[in-house]
Design an enzyme around this catalytic site. Sequence first.
Site, PDB file in Angstrom:
ATOM      1  NE  ARG A   1      -4.242  -1.382   1.734  1.00  0.00           N
ATOM      2  CZ  ARG A   1      -5.384  -1.720   2.689  1.00  0.00           C
ATOM      3  NH1 ARG A   1      -5.296  -1.096   3.892  1.00  0.00           N
ATOM      4  NH2 ARG A   1      -6.594  -2.300   2.381  1.00  0.00           N
TER       5      ARG A   1
ATOM      6  CE  LYS B   1     -18.397 -18.648   7.488  1.00  0.00           C
ATOM      7  NZ  LYS B   1     -18.747 -17.978   8.636  1.00  0.00           N
TER       8      LYS B   1
ATOM      9  N   GLY C   1     -12.368  -4.822   1.530  1.00  0.00           N
ATOM     10  CA  GLY C   1     -13.708  -4.454   1.574  1.00  0.00           C
ATOM     11  C   GLY C   1     -14.127  -3.477   0.323  1.00  0.00           C
TER      12      GLY C   1
HETATM   13  C1  3PG Z   1      -9.068  -1.842   4.881  1.00  0.00           C
HETATM   14  O1  3PG Z   1      -7.892  -2.051   5.350  1.00  0.00           O
HETATM   15  O2  3PG Z   1      -9.430  -2.693   4.170  1.00  0.00           O
HETATM   16  C2  3PG Z   1      -9.383  -0.398   4.756  1.00  0.00           C
HETATM   17  O3  3PG Z   1      -8.271   0.462   5.263  1.00  0.00           O
HETATM   18  C3  3PG Z   1     -10.681  -0.025   5.572  1.00  0.00           C
HETATM   19  O4  3PG Z   1     -10.315  -0.255   6.955  1.00  0.00           O
HETATM   20  P1  3PG Z   1     -11.712  -0.566   7.863  1.00  0.00           P
HETATM   21  O5  3PG Z   1     -12.602  -2.133   7.128  1.00  0.00           O
HETATM   22  O6  3PG Z   1     -11.454  -0.600   9.171  1.00  0.00           O
HETATM   23  O7  3PG Z   1     -12.555   0.624   7.489  1.00  0.00           O
HETATM   24 MG    MG Z   2     -11.367  -4.069   6.244  1.00  0.00          MG
END
Ligand code: 3PG
Ligand code: MG
Length: 398
Positions: A38, A198, A378
Amino acid sequence: MSKTFRTLDDVDVKGKRVLVRVDLNVPMENGRVTDLTRLERIAPTITEISGKRGKVILLSHFGRPKGRDPKETLKPAAAALAEVIRNPIAFADDCIGEVAQKAVAAMQDGDILCLENTRFHKEEENNDPAFVAELAKLGDIWVNDAFSAAHRAHASTEGLGHALPAYAGRAMQAELDALSKALEAPIKPVIAIVGGAKVSSKIELLENLVSKVDALVIGGGMANTFLHAQGVPIGKSLAERDLAATALRIVEKAEAANCAIILPVDAVVAFHFAANAPSHAYGLDAIPPDGMILDVGPQSVERIRAAIDDAATLVWNGPLGAFEMPPFDRGTVLAARHAAARTKAGKLISVAGGGDTVAALNQAGVARDFTYVSTAGGAFLEWLEGKPLPGVEVLKIR
Ligand code: 3PG
Ligand code: MG
């Protein structure tokens, strides 16, 4: 793509205070960053703004602290970033208030400053307007270079885009460009490979994909749920047996949308869940009642390879087997190597991302050979689900 967003090409940053939202939420062990990916991705944006004599003010969250917590300080991440960009980065112990204001006031053109974890203030996650205004005081413009946090409508990821002129950073631009090539305006035919444990966590994703892609490979523990739903005896395999109806609905939806569903035709089975547990490949009519499916079998790998050969674009999320336990990483590794070889040969555009996927591709030694590997977890999943991402939406030119 870049037409719908303002980018660093559209602004003269010289002398400006540039609030840059990055994602410094990097994996850390004992105060040391264990994966620099990152940080490497955001380096071009920081270096460019600094090189053009803008003042770079970095904003990020780290972890999920409840209020100020020294264990979740951004200091080690900022130090690692300074090494990656080979430039000093100053640090301020708060992201708003006098501490932050003084640190910003002390900056020269081209300087880089990192402000402390935005989540030390609960107002960050609430996208609180007064907190947004406090942050906005520190900058003249806002650059969002944190695609991996763009599924959050927080003050620093979304709110600032309404308070200041907003621009996509270079990493954000690259990410949006790659994602658009994968699903929005792809070269057809498109194949998706979805694995992981899942079905329940990926229902929306599967439903969105079957309406967009020409073929969908389902692997990992979630394939067991589909096989079970179709009446295949899967022994003691991990599966969500209560989701059989959901699985059948997804298959029906795929048929209606002319999307071929590619399920395993054979399976690697072991009798206990452990690395190097003795295992055999079985046809689907012969899975032993006391056995557990831990990977796709060799004939399935052949089918997946052939399906990849038929595709011009590949989008991949999730491993095909229990890849963290050898030899059950084999299906994932062989399929990933094949996709990488097709990409290198110029026959395939390959985009991968989400959770375990990057780790699986690294294990296969092929992450570099894919067209694009997203560092988002996510956010990548929500994008695959077809959901608008607040941190991206706010960048769109209205
Ligand atoms: C991640 O690492 O997926 C992002 O930085 C988002 O983090 P969070 O799920 O704590 O919002
Ligand atoms: Mg996350």
